[in-house]
Design a protein around this motif. Structure first.
Motif, PDB file in Angstrom:
ATOM      1  N   GLY A   1      19.992   8.770  -4.540  1.00  0.00           N
ATOM      2  CA  GLY A   1      19.391   7.466  -5.185  1.00  0.00           C
ATOM      3  C   GLY A   1      18.594   6.590  -4.480  1.00  0.00           C
ATOM      4  N   GLY A   2      18.385   7.395  -3.173  1.00  0.00           N
ATOM      5  CA  GLY A   2      17.573   6.541  -2.191  1.00  0.00           C
ATOM      6  C   GLY A   2      16.046   6.727  -2.515  1.00  0.00           C
ATOM      7  N   TYR A   3      15.144   6.037  -1.989  1.00  0.00           N
ATOM      8  CA  TYR A   3      13.756   5.930  -1.851  1.00  0.00           C
ATOM      9  C   TYR A   3      13.145   6.450  -0.630  1.00  0.00           C
ATOM     10  CZ  TYR A   3      14.445   3.010  -5.910  1.00  0.00           C
ATOM     11  OH  TYR A   3      15.061   2.427  -7.100  1.00  0.00           O
ATOM     12  N   PHE A   4      12.076   7.465  -0.640  1.00  0.00           N
ATOM     13  CA  PHE A   4      11.806   7.675   0.439  1.00  0.00           C
ATOM     14  C   PHE A   4      10.267   7.709   0.775  1.00  0.00           C
ATOM     15  CE2 PHE A   4       9.942  11.099   3.741  1.00  0.00           C
ATOM     16  CZ  PHE A   4      10.721  11.221   4.646  1.00  0.00           C
ATOM     17  N   HIS A   5       9.640   6.973   1.815  1.00  0.00           N
ATOM     18  CA  HIS A   5       8.230   6.594   1.804  1.00  0.00           C
ATOM     19  C   HIS A   5       7.757   7.214   3.125  1.00  0.00           C
ATOM     20  CE1 HIS A   5       9.267   3.169  -1.017  1.00  0.00           C
ATOM     21  NE2 HIS A   5      10.400   3.321  -0.408  1.00  0.00           N
ATOM     22  N   GLU A   6       6.482   7.712   2.902  1.00  0.00           N
ATOM     23  CA  GLU A   6       5.796   8.159   4.234  1.00  0.00           C
ATOM     24  C   GLU A   6       4.967   7.000   4.637  1.00  0.00           C
ATOM     25  OE1 GLU A   6       4.427  12.202   4.316  1.00  0.00           O
ATOM     26  OE2 GLU A   6       5.118  12.532   2.275  1.00  0.00           O
ATOM     27  N   GLY A   7       5.256   6.729   5.789  1.00  0.00           N
ATOM     28  CA  GLY A   7       4.562   5.656   6.384  1.00  0.00           C
ATOM     29  C   GLY A   7       5.185   4.215   6.504  1.00  0.00           C
ATOM     30  N   PRO A   8       4.675   3.001   6.927  1.00  0.00           N
ATOM     31  CA  PRO A   8       5.345   2.034   7.387  1.00  0.00           C
ATOM     32  C   PRO A   8       5.689   0.925   6.263  1.00  0.00           C
ATOM     33  CG  PRO A   8       2.843   1.690   7.850  1.00  0.00           C
ATOM     34  CD  PRO A   8       3.277   3.292   7.428  1.00  0.00           C
ATOM     35  N   LEU A   9       6.473   0.238   6.363  1.00  0.00           N
ATOM     36  CA  LEU A   9       6.892  -0.974   5.363  1.00  0.00           C
ATOM     37  C   LEU A   9       5.626  -1.905   5.373  1.00  0.00           C
ATOM     38  CD1 LEU A   9       8.764  -2.592   3.724  1.00  0.00           C
ATOM     39  CD2 LEU A   9       9.660  -3.595   5.834  1.00  0.00           C
ATOM     40  N   ASP A  10       5.250  -2.032   3.860  1.00  0.00           N
ATOM     41  CA  ASP A  10       4.588  -3.195   3.930  1.00  0.00           C
ATOM     42  C   ASP A  10       5.262  -4.427   3.515  1.00  0.00           C
ATOM     43  OD1 ASP A  10       2.547  -5.158   2.988  1.00  0.00           O
ATOM     44  OD2 ASP A  10       1.886  -4.123   1.399  1.00  0.00           O
ATOM     45  N   PRO A  11       5.261  -5.496   4.781  1.00  0.00           N
ATOM     46  CA  PRO A  11       6.015  -6.593   4.644  1.00  0.00           C
ATOM     47  C   PRO A  11       6.072  -7.285   3.057  1.00  0.00           C
ATOM     48  CG  PRO A  11       5.272  -6.339   6.569  1.00  0.00           C
ATOM     49  CD  PRO A  11       4.496  -5.514   5.965  1.00  0.00           C
ATOM     50  N   ALA A  12       4.798  -7.413   2.771  1.00  0.00           N
ATOM     51  CA  ALA A  12       4.529  -7.956   1.213  1.00  0.00           C
ATOM     52  C   ALA A  12       4.928  -7.244   0.082  1.00  0.00           C
ATOM     53  CB  ALA A  12       2.935  -8.365   1.342  1.00  0.00           C
TER      54      ALA A  12
END
Length: 466
Positions: A36-47
């Motif tokens: 149930g998690g989310y996987f993102h390739e790359g950095p977090l966008d603080p906005a």
């Protein structure tokens, strides 16, 4: 779930190449998404606006201090999963971090109190055991490159050139087998134990130095115990280090830094072999230089981090002081860039999956597995988990084993006891040889099956009752 957790993954979580010749992280990504998690390739966008849940941000190319602090110094990530990358003290994580593998010497964030995990407000964990066998096998490979000291490559070249006569020339290449040589292991963690078992498989005399509390377990496994490093090193033909750096002091120096120095080298047998597949800082390189020059050491195998600045080409990392030694002592050093524990794809994937599970448990259940250091208020310590056959046997694992195998083990031991009683009676009546001729094969078969069954539990090994 109403909360949002942001987790940085700053090391590779797959080492096998995919169809595009990139390290394949798909297995761990699928595991996280299945939970149930989310996987993102790359950095977090603080906005960015993220839905509630656990979000993992995969940035395996982060390595330099400046890069890491640009991503972590402001606390934008709640948690961290790392393997070999050194995490600076200024990196901030409110929830916690997991090191893929044994030890936490590279986890330097002050959020959890540095690599010791003592005194911080966030939780520090690891995944002990997953790379233990891979590391131990590579350490043994380093030994086998130089012992027995048969110059295999030279002989191969002579044979390929047709320039060798076995009857006349073979006597020019005397060597000695490993059997009977003394192998000193420093540290009784998962990797140290696996190295000791491999050395014993080559019929070497294995002596282990560890804390006094491990003495009984070490001896019960059939190894010799040494109360000090110098005692373990005395007359040793091989010295293999698996003790970790220990905590940092106020001056930024590790407790075990330069621990392997002049006194240890002088205790070794002449022309001994050093294997440091732990941390580069453990060895006093000036003393190593002298030991190689004098012939006290014939070879040193080192596995330590080496970093190269992409813009300037400047090198850094604990491997740096070994590079001049390689030039001064050609052929006497084997240098690896911290590759021994970090090139096995199945181990890395399994460790990364467990690390992700530990983060899920930490965020959602406030349960902590494989805690290192202090347990912050409000969390529950769930004990230690390691792969089957690695590390200590705990009460939970023993209960599960006996639940499955108790009947088989009872049957084997009862039948063995009956045969032993028969042999004892026969000895008293002077007919032991007759009974052995009749039932000796049955006894050996029962003994072998018992040994294999107990090995499934991880025996021989230490017991931990938690």
């Amino acid at each position: 779930m109403t909360a949002t957790f942001k987790i940085l993954i700053c090391d590779l979580i797959g080492l096998r190449f995919d169809a595009d010749r990139r390290p394949d992280h798909s297995e761990v990504m699928a595991h996280i998404e299945a939970r149930g998690g989310y996987f993102h390739e790359g950095p977090l966008d603080p906005a960015a606006s993220l839905p509630p849940g656990l979000h993992f941000f995969y940035q395996p190319d982060l390595s330099r201090r400046e890069e890491l602090l640009n991503e972590t110094a402001d606390g934008r990530y709640d948690g961290l999963i790392a393997a070999a990358t050194f995490i600076p003290a200024e990196a901030r994580f409110a929830l916690g971090g997991v090191r893929i593998g044994a030890g936490t010497g590279n986890m330097g964030s002050a959020s959890w109190g540095g690599g010791s995990g003592m005194g911080g407000e966030a939780v520090l964990m690891n995944t002990p055991g997953f790379n233990s066998r891979a590391t131990a096998q590579m350490a043994m490979k380093a030994v086998l490159r130089v012992l027995p000291d048969l110059p295999v490559e030279r002989l191969e070249a002579l044979v390929e050139a047709g320039d060798f006569d076995t009857g006349k020339d073979l006597r020019l290449f005397p060597t000695e087998k490993l059997e009977g040589k003394r192998f000193a292991v420093i540290g009784y963690g998962n990797i140290g134990r696996e190295v000791a078992k491999l050395a014993r498989a080559f019929a070497m005399q294995v002596v282990i130095h560890a804390r006094e509390r491990h003495r009984a377990s070490i001896k019960s496994e059939g190894f010799a115990y040494a109360a000090s490093i110098a005692e373990a090193a005395a007359g040793a033909d091989v010295l293999s280090i698996h003790i970790g750096l220990g905590p940092l002091d106020a001056a930024g120096r590790f407790a075990n830094q330069d621990l392997i120095g002049e006194a240890v080298f002088s205790a070794l047998a002449d022309r001994a072999v050093l294997v440091n597949y732990d941390r580069g800082e453990l060895v006093d390189t000036a003393a190593l230089d002298r030991a190689l020059a004098s012939g006290k050491l014939s070879h040193a195998a080192i596995d330590a981090d080496l970093f190269k600045d992409a813009e300037t080409g400047a090198l850094s990392g604990p491997m740096l002081p070994y590079l001049p030694l390689a030039k001064r002592h050609p052929g006497k050093l084997s240098l690896l860039p911290h590759a021994a524990a970090d090139t096995d794809h199945p181990s890395r994937v399994a460790g990364a999956k467990q690390a992700a599970d530990q983060i899920f448990d930490l965020a959602l259940k406030r349960r902590v597995t494989n805690l290192k250091g202090s347990l912050p208020d409000g969390y529950v310590d769930a004990g230690t988990v390691s792969p089957p056959g690695i590390g200590a046997i705990n009460a939970l694992g023993l209960a599960a084993f006996l639940g499955e195998e108790v009947a088989a083990l009872r049957d084997l031991t009862m039948r063995t006891t009956e045969l032993l009683t028969t042999f004892e009676t026969a000895r008293g009546e002077g007919r032991l040889e007759v009974e052995i001729a009749a039932q000796g094969g049955d006894f050996v078969d029962l003994a072998n099956r018992t040994i294999l069954l107990l090995a499934k539990l991880g025996l021989p090994g230490p017991y931990r009752g938690d």
